[in-house]
Structures are given as structure tokens and as C-alpha cells.
Design an enzyme around this catalytic site. Structure first.
Site, PDB file in Angstrom:
ATOM      1  CD  GLU A 215      -2.995  -0.816  -0.038  1.00 17.58           C
ATOM      2  OE1 GLU A 215      -3.062   0.311  -0.561  1.00 17.58           O
ATOM      3  OE2 GLU A 215      -3.642  -1.789  -0.455  1.00 17.58           O
TER       4      GLU A 215
ATOM      5  CE1 TYR B  27      -7.275   2.471  -0.255  1.00 13.73           C
ATOM      6  CE2 TYR B  27      -4.919   2.815   0.118  1.00 13.73           C
ATOM      7  CZ  TYR B  27      -5.952   2.125  -0.497  1.00 13.73           C
ATOM      8  OH  TYR B  27      -5.674   1.083  -1.332  1.00 13.73           O
TER       9      TYR B  27
ATOM     10  CG  ASP C 285      -8.533   4.166  -4.054  1.00 11.91           C
ATOM     11  OD1 ASP C 285      -9.732   4.061  -4.413  1.00 11.91           O
ATOM     12  OD2 ASP C 285      -7.625   3.482  -4.564  1.00 11.91           O
TER      13      ASP C 285
ATOM     14  CB  CYS D 129     -15.341   2.219 -13.408  1.00 11.99           C
ATOM     15  SG  CYS D 129     -16.440   3.626 -13.262  1.00 11.99           S
TER      16      CYS D 129
ATOM     17  CB  CYS E  91     -20.515   1.161 -19.524  1.00  9.27           C
ATOM     18  SG  CYS E  91     -19.993   2.725 -18.820  1.00  9.27           S
TER      19      CYS E  91
ATOM     20  CB  CYS F 245     -19.302  -2.313 -15.976  1.00 13.41           C
ATOM     21  SG  CYS F 245     -19.437  -1.933 -14.229  1.00 13.41           S
TER      22      CYS F 245
ATOM     23  CB  CYS G 243     -23.957   1.910 -13.224  1.00 14.92           C
ATOM     24  SG  CYS G 243     -23.100   3.464 -13.498  1.00 14.92           S
TER      25      CYS G 243
HETATM   26  S1  SF4 Z   1     -21.445   0.968 -15.748  1.00 13.54           S
HETATM   27 FE1  SF4 Z   1     -21.061   2.605 -14.240  1.00 13.54          FE
HETATM   28  S2  SF4 Z   1     -19.672   1.668 -12.744  1.00 13.54           S
HETATM   29 FE2  SF4 Z   1     -19.643   0.382 -14.586  1.00 13.54          FE
HETATM   30  S3  SF4 Z   1     -17.924   1.158 -15.832  1.00 13.54           S
HETATM   31 FE3  SF4 Z   1     -19.769   2.221 -16.539  1.00 13.54          FE
HETATM   32  S4  SF4 Z   1     -19.799   4.134 -15.325  1.00 13.54           S
HETATM   33 FE4  SF4 Z   1     -18.398   2.711 -14.276  1.00 13.54          FE
END
Ligand code: SF4
Length: 445
Positions: free
Chosen positions: A94, A178, A196, A250, A257, A260, A266
Site C-alpha cells: 500500500e 485509507y 481512494d 470504470c 461500461c 462492467c 449504475c
Molecule cells: S457501468 Fe457505471 S460503474 Fe460500470 S464502468 Fe460504466 S460508469 Fe463505471
């Protein structure tokens, strides 16, 4: 400075939206500071549904198990049986990862752990050796502080690493909130969140939070959110998964997305999809439906200057009338129309939403007691404004006022040289003041 009003359940209007905002100044008589808190954020910005939270945790952890990068400190966190060695291994990673890319850290980490596999070994090393190994990693004080803290654990804590995030932060020099959360969750399985830069970005997008994340109040809320969201059975993996998502999927620009694992949760993505659908409807000549204001409540729960939505096409005189009516209702007393000054326009863009603020300033003489029961409001000093949960848009509004005053101050000085004009800073109603006098002086301690 001007009173701020809670913007609960109100927010940005869709593209091209215009609002009149005013920043008011208290007059020469000191006015008592009013209390009042921002209204709690709307459900849009929270994880209020336990079933959704469970589903999000499951999707994120499943993705992490499949896609996580193989990194030496992750391997040690799993295979190392000795709890002190494990915590030390995570701690070193870290510290090295602060301000340094993962790819650069790997080789340094491997050499460090080979040379000093335990706290005791590091405590016995010389500073010269530490600096030699650290050479090229940058920010040399990190290595020095790590060694000082290791010596402290050996000499003052009998070689035992503190066992909670709270104690790690309290007892180890150089270990902040953190780092303490990361060590405790990854090494000890303590169910504590971490925040973070990557986590901030992911959380803000998941809950469509448009507030300025450098504000202490917003950071506090994000910590509360991270602590509530963390998976109780696999906190270390969950925290690493959230950070990994921010680092690899992200990303700040062009997030992936489509790949994701939490896209169905989201709200920023949902918002963008709606905007795109509306844009296509427009292109096809169909009249888009007016969106629900709650649906675009990006600023809910934040403080803002008194503001009112403007109908399109209003002339400045009509804008002033609308705003004066609003301010009169808000203060509960007549507002001096001559003190309302046009400042300019501020455009704020969040995602695909463009919001234009038409900014006016208002000078008020005497005390104005705000009716907290009808509308949560408060007077704030400049310092309090900066510490409050305010949006980036409101900061831009204040900057516009500052610029205006700077320009007027410059003009006034020039004119004074020529004609001996009155100095800027007079409290005569209607005159514009420097920012220092615009803002109310802090209350004496
Ligand atoms: S869906 Fe939302 S959380 Fe996922 S990568 Fe896209 S903006 Fe980021």
C-alpha cells in the site's frame, strides 16, 4: 456570505436548463448565524435496498475472482499464515502504491520482500539500504517512514501489528485512514471500507453523485457509503474489487461500461442511456417526455445559493422579477430591487446534462432571520462555504462573483486615481464590495 439552501429532491434540469441563482451579502450589521443542515440525500444517491446491495456485492466479487490481476502482494495476503507478516506484506504494497503505478511497483515489491520479509528485518536495516532499494520509486520519505514505523512496532508494540483499522491509523506513523482500512480489511478481514481515487469515481458513478468529491462533507458521505457497502464475509476482496474496477473498467475517461459487472446497478450509465434515447427521439422529430425532476436530482442533499428555475426566453427584467419574488418569499420580507446585480452566466456540465445558472448578487443591510421551518437555510462565512457540501456548480457561481468583484475593484482603483472615486468596500446599499467584505466575518471564538 450568502445563505445556502438545501436542495433536497431538486437538481439539474435536462440539457439547456436555466436557473437564476443569487449570492447575497449580509450588511454592515452582524447577523446571527443560522443553523440548519442540508436535507438528507435522495434515495437516488444511496444504496437503500438491501437486496440490491447483496446483488452488487455478488456480481463484483464474482468478477474479481475471475478477472483480478495476479499481483505478488495479493498472493502473500492469501498464502501467508502469520498475521503480522501478512499485515506487513499488505502495508508495504500500500505504501509503494501511493503515487506509483502497479506495473512499476511489482519489481520493487518483490526485491523488498526478498530482502526484508519481516518487520524485524526491516527494523534492523540501515536507512541507506532502504534508500538504495527505493531508488527510482520516487517520494523517498515513504520508505523512510515505513522503516520508522516498523521500528516502532518492534520496539514499542513487541513486534505485533495493531489489529484494527482504528489502531493502525492511531499508532503507526504514515498510516492514514485509507491505508489502515486496506491493511485491516485485507489482512485481518475487518469489515471496513476504503476510499481512494478509484473508489470515489466508481461510487459517484454508481449513485450518480455530481458533488465535488474534494469537499470534506462529500468525502465523509463516501466513507459512510463504502463502510455500509463492504462485504462482511470478504471485506478485503470486496475493497480490492472496487479499486480494481476503477483501475481497469470504470476508468476516468471512456469507461468500459459494456464489460462492467455492476452496470445494472449504475445510475450514471442509466442516466446516459436515457439522454441518448431522448436525443434519438429529438432527431426523429418526436417530442421527448419531460423527465421527472427526481430523476435528474444530481445535486440532491447539497447546499446551494437560493435559486429558481427559469422558463426559456425570459428577458433580464423578467428574470429579475422572478428572482425577486423568490427571494422575497424566502426571506419573508421586501427585498431591495436596486441591490440585485447581474453577475453573468455559469454553465455546468455533468455527463450529458448542461445546466446554465444566471447569476445575480444581492446586498442586504441588517439582520435577516431565516425561517428554518419552511426552508432549511443558513448564513455562512467563506470558510464555512468551502467546508460545506456544495456542488462544483455552486463553486463556479461563487468564482463568477469573485471575478466580477475583482474587475470592479480594478476599475474603481483606476477611477479613483483619476477622479478620487469612493473606495470599493463601502457598505452603502447597492454598492459592490470586495469578496472579503462580501463574506461575513467568522464569529469570534
Ligand atoms: S457501468 Fe457505471 S460503474 Fe460500470 S464502468 Fe460504466 S460508469 Fe463505471
Amino acid at each position: 456570505m450568502g445563505p445556502l439552501r438545501a436542495a433536497a429532491a431538486r437538481g439539474l434540469r435536462r440539457g439547456g436548463g436555466r436557473r437564476a441563482a443569487s449570492a447575497a451579502r449580509e450588511g454592515s450589521k452582524a447577523s446571527a448565524a443560522c443553523g440548519g443542515r442540508p436535507a438528507p440525500p435522495s434515495a437516488l444517491h444511496l444504496f437503500g435496498d438491501p437486496a440490491e446491495v447483496e446483488a452488487l456485492r455478488g456480481s463484483l466479487l464474482a468478477w474479481y475472482d475471475k478477472c483480478k490481476r495476479d499481483l505478488p502482494w495479493r498472493a502473500l495476503a492469501v498464502t501467508e499464515k502469520d498475521v503480522n507478516r501478512r499485515a506487513y506484506a499488505v502495508w508495504v504494497s500500500e505504501i509503494m502504491l501511493q503515487q506509483t503505478q502497479v506495473a512499476t511497483v511489482i519489481d520493487y515489491y518483490n526485491r523488498w520482500m526478498q530482502k526484508w520479509p519481516t518487520l524485524q528485518a526491516l527494523a534492523e536495516a540501515s536507512l541507506e539500504e532502504v534508500n538504495e532499494l527505493w531508488a527510482g520509486l520516487g517520494y523517498y520519505s515513504r520508505g523512510k517512514r515505513l522503516q520508522e514505523a516498523a521500528r516502532k512496532v518492534v520496539s514499542e508494540l513487541a513486534g505485533q501489528m495493531p489489529r484494527t483499522a482504528e489502531d493502525l491509523q492511531k499508532l503507526l506513523p504514515g498510516v492514514g485512514r485509507y491505508t489502515a482500512g486496506a491493511i485491516a480489511s485485507i489482512s485481518y478481514g475487518q469489515a471496513t471500507g476504503v476510499v481512494d481515487g478509484n473508489v470515489i469515481r466508481v461510487l459517484c458513478r454508481l449513485r450518480c453523485i455530481g458533488a465535488d468529491p474534494s469537499s470534506p462533507a462529500v468525502i465523509d458521505r463516501l466513507w459512510a457509503m463504502a463502510n455500509a457497502l463492504v462485504d462482511g464475509s470478504r471485506p478485503g476482496d470486496f475493497n480490492q474489487a472496487l479499486m480494481e474496477l476503477g483501475a481497469t473498467v470504470c476508468t476516468p475517461k471512456a469507461p468500459l461500461c459494456g464489460e462492467c459487472p455492476v452496470k445494472q446497478h449504475c445510475r450514471a450509465r442509466l442516466r446516459v442511456e436515457k439522454e441518448l434515447a431522448l436525443a434519438s427521439q429529438k432527431l426523429l422529430g418526436k417530442l421527448p417526455a419531460v423527465p421527472d425532476v427526481e430523476d435528474c436530482g444530481l445535486l440532491a442533499g447539497l447546499w446551494e445559493f437560493p435559486s429558481v428555475p427559469l422558463a426559456p426566453g425570459l428577458q433580464q427584467e423578467q428574470q429579475r422579477e422572478v428572482l425577486l419574488d423568490h427571494l422575497q418569499a424566502w426571506t419573508g420580507q421586501p427585498v431591495p430591487a436596486g441591490s440585485l446585480r447581474f453577475i453573468g452566466e455559469v454553465v455546468h456540465i455533468f455527463s450529458h446534462i448542461h445546466q446554465t445558472y444566471v447569476v445575480y448578487s444581492l446586498s442586504l443591510d441588517g439582520d435577516v432571520t431565516l425561517d428554518l421551518a419552511s426552508c432549511p437555510s443558513r448564513w455562512v462565512t467563506e470558510e464555512e462555504f468551502r467546508a460545506s457540501a456544495v456542488s462544483t456548480a455552486m463553486k463556479k457561481v461563487l468564482r463568477a462573483c469573485e471575478r466580477q468583484r475583482g474587475e470592479e475593484s480594478g476599475r474603481a482603483k483606476g477611477s479613483k486615481r483619476k477622479r478620487g472615486a469612493k473606495p470599493v468596500g463601502s457598505t452603502r446599499p447597492g454598492t459592490q464590495l470586495s469578496l472579503r467584505t462580501f463574506l461575513r466575518a467568522p464569529n469570534p471564538p
